[in-house]
Scaffold this motif. Structure first.
Motif, PDB file in Angstrom:
ATOM      1  N   SER A  20       0.672  -0.997  -0.224  1.00  0.00           N
ATOM      2  CA  SER A  20       0.389   0.019   0.425  1.00  0.00           C
ATOM      3  C   SER A  20       1.260   1.234  -0.168  1.00  0.00           C
ATOM      4  CB  SER A  20      -0.587  -0.212   1.573  1.00  0.00           C
ATOM      5  OG  SER A  20      -0.204   0.480   2.800  1.00  0.00           O
ATOM      6  N   PHE A  21       2.086   1.272  -0.016  1.00  0.00           N
ATOM      7  CA  PHE A  21       3.088   2.637  -0.320  1.00  0.00           C
ATOM      8  C   PHE A  21       3.703   2.385  -1.259  1.00  0.00           C
ATOM      9  CE2 PHE A  21       4.074   1.034   4.691  1.00  0.00           C
ATOM     10  CZ  PHE A  21       3.512   2.414   4.992  1.00  0.00           C
ATOM     11  N   GLU A  53       2.072   3.370  -4.925  1.00  0.00           N
ATOM     12  CA  GLU A  53       1.042   3.497  -5.889  1.00  0.00           C
ATOM     13  C   GLU A  53       1.278   2.722  -7.317  1.00  0.00           C
ATOM     14  OE1 GLU A  53      -1.869   6.965  -8.007  1.00  0.00           O
ATOM     15  OE2 GLU A  53       0.224   7.272  -7.203  1.00  0.00           O
ATOM     16  N   GLU A  88      -0.477  -1.340  -4.908  1.00  0.00           N
ATOM     17  CA  GLU A  88      -1.691  -1.710  -3.718  1.00  0.00           C
ATOM     18  C   GLU A  88      -3.036  -2.473  -4.163  1.00  0.00           C
ATOM     19  OE1 GLU A  88      -2.842   1.295  -5.806  1.00  0.00           O
ATOM     20  OE2 GLU A  88      -1.642   2.053  -4.918  1.00  0.00           O
ATOM     21  N   PRO A 141      -6.320   1.784   0.847  1.00  0.00           N
ATOM     22  CA  PRO A 141      -5.614   2.573   0.858  1.00  0.00           C
ATOM     23  C   PRO A 141      -6.508   4.225   0.509  1.00  0.00           C
ATOM     24  CG  PRO A 141      -4.208   1.592  -0.654  1.00  0.00           C
ATOM     25  CD  PRO A 141      -6.209   0.879  -0.050  1.00  0.00           C
ATOM     26  N   ARG A 183      -1.788   8.905   0.529  1.00  0.00           N
ATOM     27  CA  ARG A 183      -0.650   9.097   1.508  1.00  0.00           C
ATOM     28  C   ARG A 183      -0.089  10.505   1.290  1.00  0.00           C
ATOM     29  NH1 ARG A 183      -1.576   5.457  -3.272  1.00  0.00           N
ATOM     30  NH2 ARG A 183      -0.235   3.331  -2.711  1.00  0.00           N
ATOM     31  N   GLU A 208       3.773  12.353   3.213  1.00  0.00           N
ATOM     32  CA  GLU A 208       4.372  12.480   3.586  1.00  0.00           C
ATOM     33  C   GLU A 208       4.711  13.307   4.689  1.00  0.00           C
ATOM     34  OE1 GLU A 208       7.192  14.075  -0.095  1.00  0.00           O
ATOM     35  OE2 GLU A 208       8.621  14.157   1.419  1.00  0.00           O
ATOM     36  N   TRP A 212       6.519   8.084   5.145  1.00  0.00           N
ATOM     37  CA  TRP A 212       5.572   8.061   4.417  1.00  0.00           C
ATOM     38  C   TRP A 212       4.381   7.013   5.226  1.00  0.00           C
ATOM     39  CZ3 TRP A 212       6.195  10.259   0.736  1.00  0.00           C
ATOM     40  CH2 TRP A 212       7.156  11.156  -0.386  1.00  0.00           C
ATOM     41  N   VAL A 264       0.226   5.685   5.089  1.00  0.00           N
ATOM     42  CA  VAL A 264      -0.868   6.178   4.585  1.00  0.00           C
ATOM     43  C   VAL A 264      -2.341   5.880   4.990  1.00  0.00           C
ATOM     44  CG1 VAL A 264      -1.339   3.622   2.985  1.00  0.00           C
ATOM     45  CG2 VAL A 264       1.082   4.143   2.609  1.00  0.00           C
ATOM     46  N   PHE A 314       3.002  10.343  -4.315  1.00  0.00           N
ATOM     47  CA  PHE A 314       3.815  10.198  -3.104  1.00  0.00           C
ATOM     48  C   PHE A 314       4.473  12.285  -3.621  1.00  0.00           C
ATOM     49  CE2 PHE A 314       4.514   5.936  -2.179  1.00  0.00           C
ATOM     50  CZ  PHE A 314       3.923   6.242  -0.990  1.00  0.00           C
TER      51      PHE A 314
END
Length: 174
Positions: free
Chosen positions: A75-76, A78, A81, A94, A97, A99, A104, A106, A130
């Protein structure tokens, strides 16, 4: 959740000795003391530095299955996931996301197991890159209605672990 991430940072930076930090007890204490946390888990970060001696642990929830751990790790990223992740007997997907500094994060949100993921780039695509800034990145305090309307979870990857912090509908999700 910030205090749990800080404790893990301290542990991983060497300020805490591996033997001196009781991770199951730490998670249990965090769940008991935080009214906005339903459960917590530390699961292996795929490709991370966790050795065979690193044993995943959970408090306030069952330890996720291997399939769920793989989906949490994916899931981190794209495009990698899973459409839905079975966590605590609920299907989640998800949602965002974020930052925040070097982290990071989620956010997962409860979803129907039959929910269809929208077309990439189309209207309603909630899986942002991200690199696309969000208002949450500018304000880590998440200044919106803090009560969760759906159950969900926050995921944060460390060098060894993925920290999973779950919340229920009606809980403070900030």
């Amino acid at each position: 959740t910030r205090s749990s991430v800080a404790a893990l940072q301290q542990h991983q930076s060497g300020m805490a000795n591996e033997e001196s930090l009781d991770l199951p007890a730490l998670l249990e204490e965090m769940v008991k003391r935080n009214r906005h946390v339903a459960g917590m888990a530390l699961v292996r970060h795929e490709g991370g530095e966790a050795g065979a001696e690193a044993i995943p642990t959970a408090a306030g929830m069952e330890l996720p299955s291997e399939e769920t751990v793989a989906a949490l790790n994916a899931s981190f990223y794209e495009g990698e996931e899973a459409q839905s992740i079975n966590l605590m007997g609920r299907y989640m997907r998800p949602k965002e996301r974020l930052e925040i500094g070097d982290f990071w994060v989620v956010k997962l949100e409860e979803a129907s197991p039959l929910e269809v993921k929208p077309e990439r780039g189309g209207p309603g695509d909630e899986l942002k890159s991200f690199t696309v800034p969000t208002k949450h990145q500018e304000s880590p305090s998440l200044g919106f209605n803090p009560l969760a309307t759906l159950s969900g979870a926050y995921l944060c990857a460390t060098r060894k672990w993925v920290l999973v912090v779950t919340f229920d509908a009606g809980m403070d999700a900030s």
